[in-house]
Scaffold this motif. Structure first.
Motif, PDB file in Angstrom:
ATOM      1  N   UNK A  18      -3.583  -1.965 -11.459  1.00 18.43           N
ATOM      2  CA  UNK A  18      -3.283  -3.091 -10.576  1.00 18.43           C
ATOM      3  C   UNK A  18      -3.818  -4.366 -11.229  1.00 18.43           C
ATOM      4  N   UNK A  19      -2.994  -5.409 -11.272  1.00 17.97           N
ATOM      5  CA  UNK A  19      -3.400  -6.685 -11.837  1.00 17.97           C
ATOM      6  C   UNK A  19      -3.611  -7.677 -10.697  1.00 17.97           C
ATOM      7  N   UNK A  35      -0.850  -8.976  -8.056  1.00 20.79           N
ATOM      8  CA  UNK A  35       0.365  -9.569  -8.616  1.00 20.79           C
ATOM      9  C   UNK A  35       1.225  -8.584  -9.386  1.00 20.79           C
ATOM     10  N   UNK A  36       0.642  -7.456  -9.798  1.00 24.03           N
ATOM     11  CA  UNK A  36       1.398  -6.545 -10.657  1.00 24.03           C
ATOM     12  C   UNK A  36       0.887  -5.124 -10.516  1.00 24.03           C
ATOM     13  N   UNK A  37       1.823  -4.185 -10.624  1.00 27.72           N
ATOM     14  CA  UNK A  37       1.521  -2.756 -10.606  1.00 27.72           C
ATOM     15  C   UNK A  37       2.136  -2.160 -11.859  1.00 27.72           C
ATOM     16  N   UNK A  38       1.332  -1.498 -12.684  1.00 25.55           N
ATOM     17  CA  UNK A  38       1.836  -0.850 -13.889  1.00 25.55           C
ATOM     18  C   UNK A  38       1.541   0.638 -13.804  1.00 25.55           C
ATOM     19  N   UNK A  39       2.525   1.434 -14.205  1.00 26.67           N
ATOM     20  CA  UNK A  39       2.365   2.881 -14.202  1.00 26.67           C
ATOM     21  C   UNK A  39       2.576   3.388 -15.619  1.00 26.67           C
ATOM     22  N   UNK A  64       0.826  -1.204   0.000  1.00 29.68           N
ATOM     23  CA  UNK A  64       0.000   0.000   0.000  1.00 29.68           C
ATOM     24  C   UNK A  64       0.862   1.257   0.000  1.00 29.68           C
ATOM     25  N   UNK A  65       1.967   1.228   0.734  1.00 26.66           N
ATOM     26  CA  UNK A  65       2.875   2.376   0.756  1.00 26.66           C
ATOM     27  C   UNK A  65       3.510   2.611  -0.608  1.00 26.66           C
TER      28      UNK A  65
END
Length: 57
Positions: A37-38, A45-49, A20-21
């Motif tokens: 967010x996936x 499982x995954x964070x895409x920006x 979360x941070x």
């Protein structure tokens, strides 16, 4: 999906405070763009920006 199928799914685990941070930090740093967010099997499982940069004329 009916109600019976939903009740048989594994319960969602809480997202850790560390993750979360990271999401908060990335959101604060992003001026224009998107955060995706996936989720797989109820777990993050995954964070895409995707950042957009705009240039004046």
């Amino acid at each position: 999906m009916n109600e019976t199928q939903l009740s048989k799914r594994p319960s969602n685990e809480a997202i850790s405070e560390d993750i979360l941070n990271i999401i908060r930090e990335k959101a604060r740093a992003l001026r224009f763009g998107a955060i995706s967010l996936t989720i797989h099997d109820g777990r993050l499982t995954q964070l895409e920006i995707t950042e957009k940069r705009r240039f004046g004329q």
